[in-house]
Motif scaffolding. Structure first.
Motif, PDB file in Angstrom:
ATOM      1  N   GLU A   1       0.832  -1.203   0.000  1.00 28.62           N
ATOM      2  CA  GLU A   1       0.000   0.000   0.000  1.00 28.62           C
ATOM      3  C   GLU A   1       0.867   1.253   0.000  1.00 28.62           C
ATOM      4  O   GLU A   1       1.991   1.236   0.496  1.00 28.62           O
ATOM      5  N   SER A   2       0.290   2.307  -0.515  1.00 31.96           N
ATOM      6  CA  SER A   2       0.924   3.621  -0.449  1.00 31.96           C
ATOM      7  C   SER A   2      -0.171   4.678  -0.538  1.00 31.96           C
ATOM      8  O   SER A   2      -1.316   4.370  -0.878  1.00 31.96           O
ATOM      9  N   GLY A   3       0.224   5.910  -0.238  1.00 36.60           N
ATOM     10  CA  GLY A   3      -0.710   7.019  -0.384  1.00 36.60           C
ATOM     11  C   GLY A   3      -1.296   7.553   0.901  1.00 36.60           C
ATOM     12  O   GLY A   3      -2.015   8.559   0.886  1.00 36.60           O
ATOM     13  N   GLY A   4      -1.007   6.902   2.019  1.00 31.86           N
ATOM     14  CA  GLY A   4      -1.508   7.410   3.281  1.00 31.86           C
ATOM     15  C   GLY A   4      -0.788   8.686   3.684  1.00 31.86           C
ATOM     16  O   GLY A   4       0.183   9.103   3.049  1.00 31.86           O
ATOM     17  N   GLY A   5      -1.292   9.307   4.745  1.00 31.20           N
ATOM     18  CA  GLY A   5      -0.657  10.523   5.226  1.00 31.20           C
ATOM     19  C   GLY A   5      -1.577  11.299   6.130  1.00 31.20           C
ATOM     20  O   GLY A   5      -2.591  10.788   6.605  1.00 31.20           O
ATOM     21  N   LEU A   6      -1.201  12.549   6.350  1.00 28.82           N
ATOM     22  CA  LEU A   6      -1.952  13.458   7.205  1.00 28.82           C
ATOM     23  C   LEU A   6      -2.733  14.426   6.327  1.00 28.82           C
ATOM     24  O   LEU A   6      -2.162  15.036   5.408  1.00 28.82           O
ATOM     25  N   VAL A   7      -4.016  14.556   6.601  1.00 31.17           N
ATOM     26  CA  VAL A   7      -4.862  15.432   5.801  1.00 31.17           C
ATOM     27  C   VAL A   7      -5.876  16.099   6.715  1.00 31.17           C
ATOM     28  O   VAL A   7      -6.271  15.524   7.734  1.00 31.17           O
ATOM     29  N   GLN A   8      -6.289  17.287   6.358  1.00 26.70           N
ATOM     30  CA  GLN A   8      -7.303  17.977   7.138  1.00 26.70           C
ATOM     31  C   GLN A   8      -8.679  17.427   6.814  1.00 26.70           C
ATOM     32  O   GLN A   8      -8.923  16.919   5.711  1.00 26.70           O
ATOM     33  N   ALA A   9      -9.566  17.552   7.778  1.00 26.94           N
ATOM     34  CA  ALA A   9     -10.939  17.131   7.559  1.00 26.94           C
ATOM     35  C   ALA A   9     -11.516  17.849   6.337  1.00 26.94           C
ATOM     36  O   ALA A   9     -11.294  19.050   6.152  1.00 26.94           O
TER      37      ALA A   9
ATOM     38  N   LEU B   1     -12.749  13.033  10.714  1.00 28.28           N
ATOM     39  CA  LEU B   1     -11.844  12.640  11.791  1.00 28.28           C
ATOM     40  C   LEU B   1     -11.930  11.133  12.040  1.00 28.28           C
ATOM     41  O   LEU B   1     -10.911  10.479  12.302  1.00 28.28           O
ATOM     42  N   GLU B   2     -13.139  10.595  11.955  1.00 25.91           N
ATOM     43  CA  GLU B   2     -13.339   9.173  12.239  1.00 25.91           C
ATOM     44  C   GLU B   2     -12.796   8.241  11.154  1.00 25.91           C
ATOM     45  O   GLU B   2     -12.844   7.019  11.302  1.00 25.91           O
ATOM     46  N   ASP B   3     -12.284   8.808  10.067  1.00 26.00           N
ATOM     47  CA  ASP B   3     -11.633   7.983   9.047  1.00 26.00           C
ATOM     48  C   ASP B   3     -10.179   7.676   9.412  1.00 26.00           C
ATOM     49  O   ASP B   3      -9.514   6.894   8.722  1.00 26.00           O
ATOM     50  N   THR B   4      -9.691   8.280  10.476  1.00 25.86           N
ATOM     51  CA  THR B   4      -8.328   8.027  10.923  1.00 25.86           C
ATOM     52  C   THR B   4      -8.154   6.555  11.282  1.00 25.86           C
ATOM     53  O   THR B   4      -8.917   6.010  12.090  1.00 25.86           O
ATOM     54  N   ALA B   5      -7.179   5.918  10.642  1.00 23.63           N
ATOM     55  CA  ALA B   5      -6.972   4.481  10.844  1.00 23.63           C
ATOM     56  C   ALA B   5      -5.761   4.035  10.042  1.00 23.63           C
ATOM     57  O   ALA B   5      -5.241   4.793   9.207  1.00 23.63           O
ATOM     58  N   VAL B   6      -5.342   2.814  10.304  1.00 25.21           N
ATOM     59  CA  VAL B   6      -4.399   2.146   9.409  1.00 25.21           C
ATOM     60  C   VAL B   6      -5.233   1.418   8.361  1.00 25.21           C
ATOM     61  O   VAL B   6      -6.141   0.656   8.709  1.00 25.21           O
ATOM     62  N   TYR B   7      -4.941   1.671   7.110  1.00 28.03           N
ATOM     63  CA  TYR B   7      -5.689   1.076   6.007  1.00 28.03           C
ATOM     64  C   TYR B   7      -4.883  -0.078   5.412  1.00 28.03           C
ATOM     65  O   TYR B   7      -3.703   0.078   5.093  1.00 28.03           O
ATOM     66  N   TYR B   8      -5.569  -1.206   5.249  1.00 28.60           N
ATOM     67  CA  TYR B   8      -4.931  -2.412   4.750  1.00 28.60           C
ATOM     68  C   TYR B   8      -5.551  -2.864   3.434  1.00 28.60           C
ATOM     69  O   TYR B   8      -6.773  -2.841   3.272  1.00 28.60           O
ATOM     70  N   CYS B   9      -4.696  -3.293   2.551  1.00 30.25           N
ATOM     71  CA  CYS B   9      -5.116  -3.892   1.302  1.00 30.25           C
ATOM     72  C   CYS B   9      -5.308  -5.392   1.525  1.00 30.25           C
ATOM     73  O   CYS B   9      -4.523  -6.027   2.235  1.00 30.25           O
TER      74      CYS B   9
ATOM     75  N   GLN C   1      -0.904   4.378   7.103  1.00 33.95           N
ATOM     76  CA  GLN C   1      -1.595   5.217   8.087  1.00 33.95           C
ATOM     77  C   GLN C   1      -2.279   6.397   7.405  1.00 33.95           C
ATOM     78  O   GLN C   1      -1.659   7.104   6.602  1.00 33.95           O
ATOM     79  N   VAL C   2      -3.538   6.587   7.747  1.00 37.85           N
ATOM     80  CA  VAL C   2      -4.285   7.775   7.329  1.00 37.85           C
ATOM     81  C   VAL C   2      -4.711   8.510   8.589  1.00 37.85           C
ATOM     82  O   VAL C   2      -5.375   7.935   9.454  1.00 37.85           O
ATOM     83  N   THR C   3      -4.303   9.755   8.687  1.00 38.80           N
ATOM     84  CA  THR C   3      -4.659  10.572   9.840  1.00 38.80           C
ATOM     85  C   THR C   3      -5.379  11.817   9.362  1.00 38.80           C
ATOM     86  O   THR C   3      -4.846  12.567   8.541  1.00 38.80           O
ATOM     87  N   VAL C   4      -6.582  12.010   9.875  1.00 43.27           N
ATOM     88  CA  VAL C   4      -7.386  13.169   9.513  1.00 43.27           C
ATOM     89  C   VAL C   4      -7.408  14.122  10.703  1.00 43.27           C
ATOM     90  O   VAL C   4      -7.784  13.727  11.814  1.00 43.27           O
ATOM     91  N   SER C   5      -7.015  15.355  10.469  1.00 45.51           N
ATOM     92  CA  SER C   5      -6.950  16.337  11.550  1.00 45.51           C
ATOM     93  C   SER C   5      -8.025  17.400  11.375  1.00 45.51           C
ATOM     94  O   SER C   5      -8.520  17.646  10.279  1.00 45.51           O
ATOM     95  N   SER C   6      -8.336  18.032  12.482  1.00 46.42           N
ATOM     96  CA  SER C   6      -9.378  19.085  12.447  1.00 46.42           C
ATOM     97  C   SER C   6      -8.784  20.440  12.097  1.00 46.42           C
ATOM     98  O   SER C   6      -7.579  20.618  12.060  1.00 46.42           O
TER      99      SER C   6
END
Length: 115
Positions: free
Chosen positions: A5-13, A87-95, A110-115
């Motif tokens: 997997e790739s493409g995860g990261g930190l993103v704003q809501a 915010l609730e989409d924050t999680a480790v995403y697995y293929c 890892q996908v982290t959604v911040s406020s």
């Protein structure tokens, strides 16, 4: 069989991310592929799946209308376009890939959604 997997990261809501999963090492077509996620302190859950052939898709209620799963068979790649992230989409995403009784997993992104 290896799933990366790739493409995860930190993103704003409200923002967007696109996850990719590249499959290698298999000489067979998977019956289905999917994305799962595991939020902190919670169990792993199905986000979306797509079958081989005509590509029937299925989504968790929580992501319907916001996420889109797709696959490019020529590139052995599956995608998850995630829009209007919450915010609730924050999680480790697995293929995940399924072939017969065999279940294959990626290492997670890892996908982290911040406020």
């Amino acid at each position: 069989v290896q799933l990366v997997e790739s493409g995860g990261g930190l993103v704003q809501a409200g923002g967007s991310l696109r996850l990719s999963c590249v499959a290698s090492g298999s000489s067979f077509a998977f019956n289905a592929m999917g994305w799962y996620r595991q939020p902190p302190g919670k169990q792993r859950e199905l986000v979306a799946s797509i079958t081989s052939g005509i590509g029937i898709t299925n989504y968790a209620d929580s992501v319907k209308g916001r996420f889109t799963i797709s696959r490019d068979n020529a590139k052995n790649t599956m995608y998850l376009q995630m829009n209007k992230l919450k915010l609730e989409d924050t999680a480790v995403y697995y293929c995940n890939a399924l072939h017969g009784i065999y279940n294959y997993w990626g290492q997670g992104t890892q996908v982290t959604v911040s406020s």
